[in-house]
Design an enzyme around this catalytic site. Structure first.
Site, short mmCIF file in Angstrom:
data_model
loop_
_atom_site.label_atom_id
_atom_site.label_comp_id
_atom_site.label_asym_id
_atom_site.label_seq_id
_atom_site.Cartn_x
_atom_site.Cartn_y
_atom_site.Cartn_z
N HIS A 88 37.16 14.65 60.06
CA HIS A 88 38.13 14.12 61.03
C HIS A 88 39.41 13.62 60.37
O HIS A 88 40.36 13.29 61.08
CB HIS A 88 37.50 13.03 61.89
CG HIS A 88 36.62 13.57 62.96
ND1 HIS A 88 37.00 13.67 64.29
CD2 HIS A 88 35.37 14.10 62.91
CE1 HIS A 88 36.03 14.21 65.00
NE2 HIS A 88 35.02 14.47 64.19
N HIS B 221 28.20 12.59 58.49
CA HIS B 221 28.55 13.74 59.33
C HIS B 221 27.64 13.98 60.54
O HIS B 221 28.01 14.74 61.42
CB HIS B 221 28.60 14.99 58.44
CG HIS B 221 29.25 16.19 59.04
ND1 HIS B 221 30.42 16.13 59.77
CD2 HIS B 221 28.93 17.51 58.99
CE1 HIS B 221 30.77 17.36 60.12
NE2 HIS B 221 29.88 18.21 59.67
#
Length: 330
Positions: free
Chosen positions: A124, A247
């Site tokens: 991100h 993650h």
């Protein structure tokens, strides 16, 4: 930045005052201060290696995703810097409602304690992703698009992996079929965007999967999944003991894989206000003994701006039940 003199201590003080305020209260920071954080931390990231070589003891944290109140809870648990050394595994922004406070405190600590506080890049920390999942909109609403681009320039310089005492390999996502030696990571040039394929992409995007041998397709539509055999071969080849990655949401905040040769950490409890997960962090002591600290989800579920987008988020592969918190890995 010109002659702007960044007062990091003042910023940290304001950011930490939120501990006594109601959840979700915005911290007042000038655009010049935020830009200064990006520019100064970017300099430090580029002065330090893209593959960090760190020493225990330290505390490792997984995804935060703009859950600023929970980030403060993590520090209350583990000790506010410089009481402890920290390594964060990426995904600081998006989905939660206070990405700006989250990333600004982390960058401020990086500037204040550059040799004791470390941040890796997550998937991100990439313009094409945080343009969609909330960070762009938060920057635009509270400041302007130009500042979002300044964050992008900063994120493009983050390190992507770390090795702790030559035994614990850390990254955000996982392994890559292209990764034969650590020198390949060291050769990655910064600043760089995250490409759609290849080593850098995989380090930030890949996932372990107990049902796969070797390499498999990833349901995310990006990168690969990898099996127990891949983990074992990687550790043996590089004389490592453990892979530590983030993650994926895991119910207990941490979850083992491949006979405890890999651990997933996720540090955003009650993720997006939709999951009833705990948040976990891992303490590595100076003998490389690993223990887990768990943040239970808060009683009150905050309203998250982007929780509705979660339905389009790739599902996390189902995996075996996590180990108990009392289990430790040498």
């Amino acid at each position: 930045m010109g002659d702007f003199d960044l007062n990091v201590d003042s910023l940290i003080q304001r950011l930490l005052e939120m501990r006594s305020c109601r959840t979700g209260k915005q911290v007042q920071m000038t655009e010049a201060e935020v830009r200064g954080l990006c520019l100064k931390s970017r300099e430090i990231f580029l002065q330090q290696p893209i593959l960090l070589e760190l020493e225990a003891p330290l505390i490792i944290c997984g995804d935060i995703h703009g859950q600023y109140t929970d980030l403060l809870r993590l520090f209350e648990y583990g000790g506010f810097p410089p009481a402890a050394n920290y390594l964060f595994l990426g995904d600081y922004v998006d989905r939660g409602k206070q990405s700006l406070e989250t990333i600004c405190l982390l960058l401020a600590y990086k500037i204040k304690y550059p040799e004791n506080f470390f941040l890796l890049r997550g998937n991100h920390e990439c313009a094409s992703i945080n343009r969609i999942y909330g960070f762009y909109d938060e920057c635009k609403r509270r400041y302007n698009v130009k500042l979002w681009k300044t964050f992008t320039d900063c994120f493009n310089c983050l390190p992507v992996a770390a090795i702790i005492d030559e035994k614990i390999f850390c990254c955000h996502g996982g392994l890559s079929p292209d990764l034969q030696g650590m020198e390949q990571i060291r050769r990655l040039m910064r600043p760089t965007d995250v490409p759609d394929t290849g080593l850098l992409c995989d380090l930030l995007w890949s996932d372990p999967d107990k049902d796969v041998q070797g390499w498999g397709e990833n349901d995310r539509g990006v990168s690969f999944t990898f099996g127990v055999d891949v983990v074992s071969k990687f550790l043996n080849r590089h004389e490592l003991d453990l892979i530590c990655r983030a993650h994926q949401v895991v119910e207990d905040g941490y979850e083992f894989f491949a006979r405890r040769q890999l651990v997933t950490l996720f540090s955003a409890p009650n993720y997006c206000g939709e999951f009833d997960n705990a948040g976990g962090m891992m303490t590595v002591d100076d003998t490389l003994m690993c223990s887990f600290q768990i943040l239970k989800p808060s009683e009150k579920k905050a309203k998250y701006l982007y929780s509705g987008m979660n339905s389009s988020r790739p599902t996390t592969p189902q995996r075996s039940a996590p180990m108990l918190a009392t289990n430790k890995k040498k």
